[in-house]
Enzyme design. Structure first.
Site, PDB file in Angstrom:
ATOM      1  N   ASP A  63      52.904  40.656  34.354  1.00 55.98           N
ATOM      2  CA  ASP A  63      52.381  41.856  34.996  1.00 55.98           C
ATOM      3  C   ASP A  63      52.730  41.861  36.480  1.00 55.98           C
ATOM      4  OD1 ASP A  63      50.739  39.658  35.466  1.00 55.98           O
ATOM      5  OD2 ASP A  63      48.854  40.744  35.233  1.00 55.98           O
TER       6      ASP A  63
ATOM      7  N   ASP B  47      52.972  37.423  42.518  1.00 56.68           N
ATOM      8  CA  ASP B  47      52.353  37.521  43.844  1.00 56.68           C
ATOM      9  C   ASP B  47      52.955  36.410  44.716  1.00 56.68           C
ATOM     10  OD1 ASP B  47      50.151  38.769  45.424  1.00 56.68           O
ATOM     11  OD2 ASP B  47      49.154  36.856  45.204  1.00 56.68           O
TER      12      ASP B  47
ATOM     13  N   ASP C  42      43.383  43.351  36.161  1.00 58.45           N
ATOM     14  CA  ASP C  42      41.922  43.452  36.198  1.00 58.45           C
ATOM     15  C   ASP C  42      41.334  43.133  37.556  1.00 58.45           C
ATOM     16  OD1 ASP C  42      42.604  40.593  35.965  1.00 58.45           O
ATOM     17  OD2 ASP C  42      40.440  40.317  35.800  1.00 58.45           O
TER      18      ASP C  42
HETATM   19  P1  5GP Z   1      50.697  34.188  41.776  1.00 58.31           P
HETATM   20  O1  5GP Z   1      50.546  32.936  40.978  1.00 58.31           O
HETATM   21  O2  5GP Z   1      52.087  34.777  41.723  1.00 58.31           O
HETATM   22  O3  5GP Z   1      50.220  34.026  43.188  1.00 58.31           O
HETATM   23  O4  5GP Z   1      49.702  35.250  41.188  1.00 58.31           O
HETATM   24  C1  5GP Z   1      49.863  35.664  39.909  1.00 58.31           C
HETATM   25  C2  5GP Z   1      48.558  36.036  39.256  1.00 58.31           C
HETATM   26  O5  5GP Z   1      47.553  36.427  40.208  1.00 58.31           O
HETATM   27  C3  5GP Z   1      48.797  37.227  38.386  1.00 58.31           C
HETATM   28  O6  5GP Z   1      49.194  36.848  37.087  1.00 58.31           O
HETATM   29  C4  5GP Z   1      47.489  37.943  38.448  1.00 58.31           C
HETATM   30  O7  5GP Z   1      46.635  37.438  37.452  1.00 58.31           O
HETATM   31  C5  5GP Z   1      46.915  37.608  39.803  1.00 58.31           C
HETATM   32  N1  5GP Z   1      47.186  38.662  40.808  1.00 58.31           N
HETATM   33  C6  5GP Z   1      47.995  38.602  41.880  1.00 58.31           C
HETATM   34  N2  5GP Z   1      47.966  39.727  42.591  1.00 58.31           N
HETATM   35  C7  5GP Z   1      47.108  40.551  41.965  1.00 58.31           C
HETATM   36  C8  5GP Z   1      46.638  41.892  42.223  1.00 58.31           C
HETATM   37  O8  5GP Z   1      47.001  42.590  43.176  1.00 58.31           O
HETATM   38  N3  5GP Z   1      45.732  42.401  41.326  1.00 58.31           N
HETATM   39  C9  5GP Z   1      45.295  41.691  40.243  1.00 58.31           C
HETATM   40  N4  5GP Z   1      44.435  42.299  39.431  1.00 58.31           N
HETATM   41  N5  5GP Z   1      45.717  40.436  39.973  1.00 58.31           N
HETATM   42  C10 5GP Z   1      46.604  39.875  40.817  1.00 58.31           C
HETATM   43 MG    MG Z   2      49.669  37.589  34.936  1.00 60.00          MG
END
Ligand code: 5GP
Ligand code: MG
Length: 179
Positions: A103, A106, A162
């Protein structure tokens, strides 16, 4: 709906379903062209990717398989902290073209872990598609191959994503209102 309230927070409309799906049309078309002879296995990371995966796969017209995984969180030892591990993959990915379907990327921390873990199973090629990428926040050396939409560093909900478990079913994407 221009704004939605989820639990204690207000969110405002950021991307409509039409805008999102136009972007999905474009990545799907690119994948259909570039992966046509590769017999890809799409591996969707639940829960967040469920709507993207469904909309994407309806537009994929080349021979391919689809499977679903989750990331577990468990407490490791004090020195390793909290680790996330992929589970639920039953297909043998050795020698295959695998496309991870997420999805959102980040910081890239989660995707980096997924890539690391799947590499152990010796796929021929590991590709990544994500509905959303926050390029300004990316810290890990993760380079998604197929990005539907790049967005700024706002917290968003809807279209699978979510806030504290809620809002995944919203058909549009909303961003947290700055108060
Ligand atoms: P990362 O590991 O790349 O920092 O973050 C990935 C996970 O953080 C995603 O799979 C998601 O679950 C959550 N996440 C990051 N940014 C957002 C956001 O803007 N909204 C939501 N709902 N979840 C996020
Ligand atoms: Mg995810």
């Amino acid at each position: 709906m221009k704004t939605v309230k989820i639990k204690d927070k207000e969110f405002e409309l950021f991307l409509t379903q039409e805008e999102i799906e136009a972007a999905i049309d474009a990545v799907a078309e690119k994948m259909n062209a570039e992966l046509a002879d590769k017999d890809p296995l799409f591996v969707c990371v639940l829960n967040g990717s469920f709507i993207y995966a469904s909309e994407l796969m309806k537009r994929i017209s080349i021979p391919s398989e689809i499977s679903f995984v989750k990331m577990s969180s468990y407490k490791g030892t004090k020195s390793t902290g909290k680790l996330k591990e992929i589970y639920g993959l039953e297909e043998d990915i050795k020698g295959r073209t695998v496309v991870i379907v997420e999805d959102i990327v980040d910081t890239g921390y989660t995707m980096n872990l997924i890539l690391d873990q799947l590499m152990d199973d010796e796929p021929k090629e590991l590709l990544v598609t994500t509905l959303l990428l926050k390029p300004d926040v990316l810290k890990y050396s993760v380079h998604p191959d197929y990005v539907a939409l790049e967005i700024p560093n706002d917290f968003i909900v809807g279209y699978g994503l979510d806030y504290d478990g809620y809002g995944r079913n919203l058909p549009n994407i909303y961003k947290l209102k700055q108060s």
